[in-house]
Design a protein around this motif. Structure first.
Motif, PDB file in Angstrom:
ATOM      1  N   SER A  14       0.477  -1.056   0.307  1.00 19.10           N
ATOM      2  CA  SER A  14       0.317  -0.017  -0.161  1.00 19.10           C
ATOM      3  C   SER A  14       0.733   1.135  -0.233  1.00 19.10           C
ATOM      4  O   SER A  14       1.888   1.476   1.057  1.00 19.10           O
ATOM      5  CB  SER A  14      -1.115   0.303   1.030  1.00 19.10           C
ATOM      6  N   THR A  16      -0.127   4.398  -0.491  1.00 19.82           N
ATOM      7  CA  THR A  16      -0.485   5.345   1.168  1.00 19.82           C
ATOM      8  C   THR A  16       0.050   5.041   2.526  1.00 19.82           C
ATOM      9  O   THR A  16       0.628   5.848   3.387  1.00 19.82           O
ATOM     10  CB  THR A  16      -2.108   5.115   1.491  1.00 19.82           C
ATOM     11  N   LEU A  17       0.072   3.707   3.148  1.00 23.41           N
ATOM     12  CA  LEU A  17       0.928   3.569   4.020  1.00 23.41           C
ATOM     13  C   LEU A  17       2.158   3.250   4.585  1.00 23.41           C
ATOM     14  O   LEU A  17       2.605   4.659   5.406  1.00 23.41           O
ATOM     15  CB  LEU A  17       0.162   2.009   4.667  1.00 23.41           C
ATOM     16  N   GLY A  37       0.746  12.729   3.524  1.00 23.91           N
ATOM     17  CA  GLY A  37       0.130  11.823   3.015  1.00 23.91           C
ATOM     18  C   GLY A  37      -1.143  10.967   3.720  1.00 23.91           C
ATOM     19  O   GLY A  37      -1.682  10.130   3.923  1.00 23.91           O
ATOM     20  N   ALA A  38      -0.834  11.087   5.249  1.00 24.14           N
ATOM     21  CA  ALA A  38      -1.793  10.467   6.121  1.00 24.14           C
ATOM     22  C   ALA A  38      -3.287  10.945   5.900  1.00 24.14           C
ATOM     23  O   ALA A  38      -3.866  11.269   5.796  1.00 24.14           O
ATOM     24  CB  ALA A  38      -1.429  10.467   7.444  1.00 24.14           C
ATOM     25  N   GLY A  39      -4.059   9.425   5.519  1.00 28.04           N
ATOM     26  CA  GLY A  39      -5.214   9.290   5.437  1.00 28.04           C
ATOM     27  C   GLY A  39      -5.968   9.046   6.330  1.00 28.04           C
ATOM     28  O   GLY A  39      -6.379   8.238   6.949  1.00 28.04           O
ATOM     29  N   LYS A 101     -10.717  -2.012   6.470  1.00 27.33           N
ATOM     30  CA  LYS A 101      -9.854  -2.711   5.214  1.00 27.33           C
ATOM     31  C   LYS A 101     -10.388  -4.285   5.621  1.00 27.33           C
ATOM     32  O   LYS A 101     -10.693  -4.744   4.080  1.00 27.33           O
ATOM     33  CB  LYS A 101      -8.611  -2.410   5.517  1.00 27.33           C
ATOM     34  N   VAL A 126      -6.172   3.008  -3.371  1.00 29.42           N
ATOM     35  CA  VAL A 126      -5.485   2.258  -3.228  1.00 29.42           C
ATOM     36  C   VAL A 126      -5.269   1.106  -3.230  1.00 29.42           C
ATOM     37  O   VAL A 126      -5.165  -0.194  -4.408  1.00 29.42           O
ATOM     38  CB  VAL A 126      -4.041   2.637  -2.942  1.00 29.42           C
ATOM     39  N   TYR A 206     -16.317   7.498   4.705  1.00 29.70           N
ATOM     40  CA  TYR A 206     -16.671   9.000   5.092  1.00 29.70           C
ATOM     41  C   TYR A 206     -18.110  10.132   5.304  1.00 29.70           C
ATOM     42  O   TYR A 206     -17.813  11.366   4.979  1.00 29.70           O
ATOM     43  CB  TYR A 206     -15.765   8.944   4.010  1.00 29.70           C
ATOM     44  N   LYS A 237     -12.666   6.819  10.337  1.00 23.69           N
ATOM     45  CA  LYS A 237     -12.658   8.150  10.176  1.00 23.69           C
ATOM     46  C   LYS A 237     -13.085   8.875  10.801  1.00 23.69           C
ATOM     47  O   LYS A 237     -12.870   9.970  11.898  1.00 23.69           O
ATOM     48  CB  LYS A 237     -12.641   8.308   8.503  1.00 23.69           C
ATOM     49  N   TYR A 323      -8.803  14.675   1.754  1.00 24.90           N
ATOM     50  CA  TYR A 323      -8.063  14.896   1.083  1.00 24.90           C
ATOM     51  C   TYR A 323      -8.835  15.727  -0.623  1.00 24.90           C
ATOM     52  O   TYR A 323      -9.484  16.586  -0.587  1.00 24.90           O
ATOM     53  CB  TYR A 323      -7.845  13.528  -0.302  1.00 24.90           C
TER      54      TYR A 323
END
Ligand code: PMP
Ligand code: GLU
Length: 396
Positions: A14, A16-17, A37-39, A101, A126, A206, A237, A323
């Motif tokens: 991943s 993003t991670l 970066g961090a979501g 996930k 992703v 979200y 979230k 984002y």
């Protein structure tokens, strides 16, 4: 040595991670990095939730729970789905997992046979792409563009349908684009799903982070859509609980049973302490959500304003999540430090190297002329970070 699993060797990590971890590591080494970066929310998990977890640790009783989740948490999830989304579920239709996930993983495993196709509007988060492959299925991409606010039409979706199509993945509010699908669009996409007998994975993680629009759960639009939709949601979230790892699905009992069985062998129950904390999150005071939402909204507007002031960059105003997709087309083909910037990876690497700003290359989301910035960070970071991005662009 014999060769390793071909299917799993083809799964990428991943991005993003990975980039979020890299930015954290650089910071720990004393590098002055601004990370977009961090979501993940930069807020602490609300106090009442942390207290509930501490109380459970003190009281004990932290053994295994039912593999598919604590009955009391399932009941709280049913109540939430009724109140917030107008959806009626029984606890037997809920599976609680180690983050949304795992919920997505379970769902795709439960639905797909080898060669099944899953329709995925792009830019996409992703992990969907890899999770479809992990289920031996084939991702079928439906491109969307900035001009349409990154929303597909029902016709776009229908033109991707084949005899092999099993499901459509919807994610509104969307990561990475911030697009929010309104009721009319969901009805039109729902009609395509009904006509071709497709399942709908509706990732609504979200739903609480939305600005000036209303969230609609596609499952609430008709009994038929209720029957063919798997709602995916989680605590990460809305309650700033990314590390606690609690997500859930609501689906037909038949699908829930398969998912529960898979999970009973793969991981057993999600973390028991986090499950108790999640009951408090869902049933306790909800006012912190609005405090965080308002802060994200202010940061969103500030970030967009500052990006729009940089001549080399463009963006679409996001309506949800946290984002901004930044169009770097005007930077592509330019040279920096003797190297041509050919794509989103080149741009992101040079930006990190030169100005110490971490962003996610759009290629992670199948959008190589973009980079994704998360505004789940402080206003100071936003101001400083976008200033640095502006300085970087002026050197191209
Ligand atoms: N869906 C989307 C669209 C996401 O951005 C994320 C972020 N990690 C997830 C699902 C998974 O969240 P988690 O596993 O933390 O519940
Ligand atoms: N979903 C978040 C993101 O897109 C967190 C990282 C991940 O799980 O991919 O950044």
């Amino acid at each position: 040595m014999k060769i390793l699993s071909s299917k799993n060797s083809a799964i990428s990590s991943s991005m993003t991670l990975a980039i979020t971890a890299k930015a954290k590591q650089l910071k720990q080494q004393g590098v002055d990095v601004v990370s977009f970066g961090a979501g993940e929310p930069d807020f602490n998990t609300p106090e009442n939730i942390r207290t509930a977890a501490c109380e459970r640790i003190t009281a004990g009783g932290i053994g295994y729970t039912e593999a598919s989740g604590l009955p009391a948490l399932k009941a709280a999830i049913c109540e939430k789905l009724k109140t917030d989304n107008g959806l009626d579920y029984k606890p037997s239709q809920i599976v609680v997992s180690t983050g949304a996930k795992q919920s997505l993983f379970n769902t795709l495993q439960a639905l797909c046979n080898p060669g099944d196709e899953v329709i995925l509007p792009s830019p996409y988060w992703v992990s969907y792409y890899e999770l479809i492959k992990l289920a031996d299925a084939v991702p079928v991409i439906v491109e969307t563009s900035a001009g349409s606010g990154f929303k597909p039409t029902a016709e776009d979706i229908e033109s991707a349908v084949s005899e092999k199509t099993k499901a459509i993945i919807l994610n509104s509010p969307n990561n990475p684009t911030g697009a929010v699908y309104d009721k009319a669009l969901l009805e039109a996409i729902g009609a395509v799903a009904e006509k071709h007998d497709l399942y709908i994975l509706s990732d609504e993680i979200y739903e609480k982070l939305i600005y000036g629009e209303t969230h609609t759960s596609i499952a609430s639009l008709s009994p038929d859509l209720y029957a063919r939709t798997i709602v995916i949601n989680g605590m990460s979230k809305a309650y700033a609980m990314t590390g606690w790892r609690i997500g859930y699905t609501a689906s037909s009992e038949a699908i829930a049973k398969i998912m529960g069985n898979i999970q009973s062998h793969a991981t057993s129950n999600p973390n028991t302490i986090a499950q108790y904390a999640s009951i408090e999150a869902l049933t306790g005071p909800q006012d912190t959500i609005e405090v965080m939402r308002k802060a994200f909204d202010e940061r969103r507007l500030e970030m967009v304003k500052r990006i729009e002031a940089i001549p080399m960059l463009d963006c679409v105003v996001p309506k949800g999540a946290f984002y901004v997709m930044v169009d770097i087309s005007k930077c592509i083909g330019k040279t920096f430090a003797g190297k041509v910037i050919s794509n989103s990876m080149d741009f992101s690497a040079a930006l990190l190297d030169d100005e110490k700003v971490a962003v996610i290359p759009g290629i992670a989301f199948n959008a190589d002329r973009y980079v994704r910035l998360s505004y789940a960070t402080s206003m100071e970071n936003i101001i400083e970070g976008i200033d640095r991005i502006g300085a970087f662009c002026s050197k191209l």
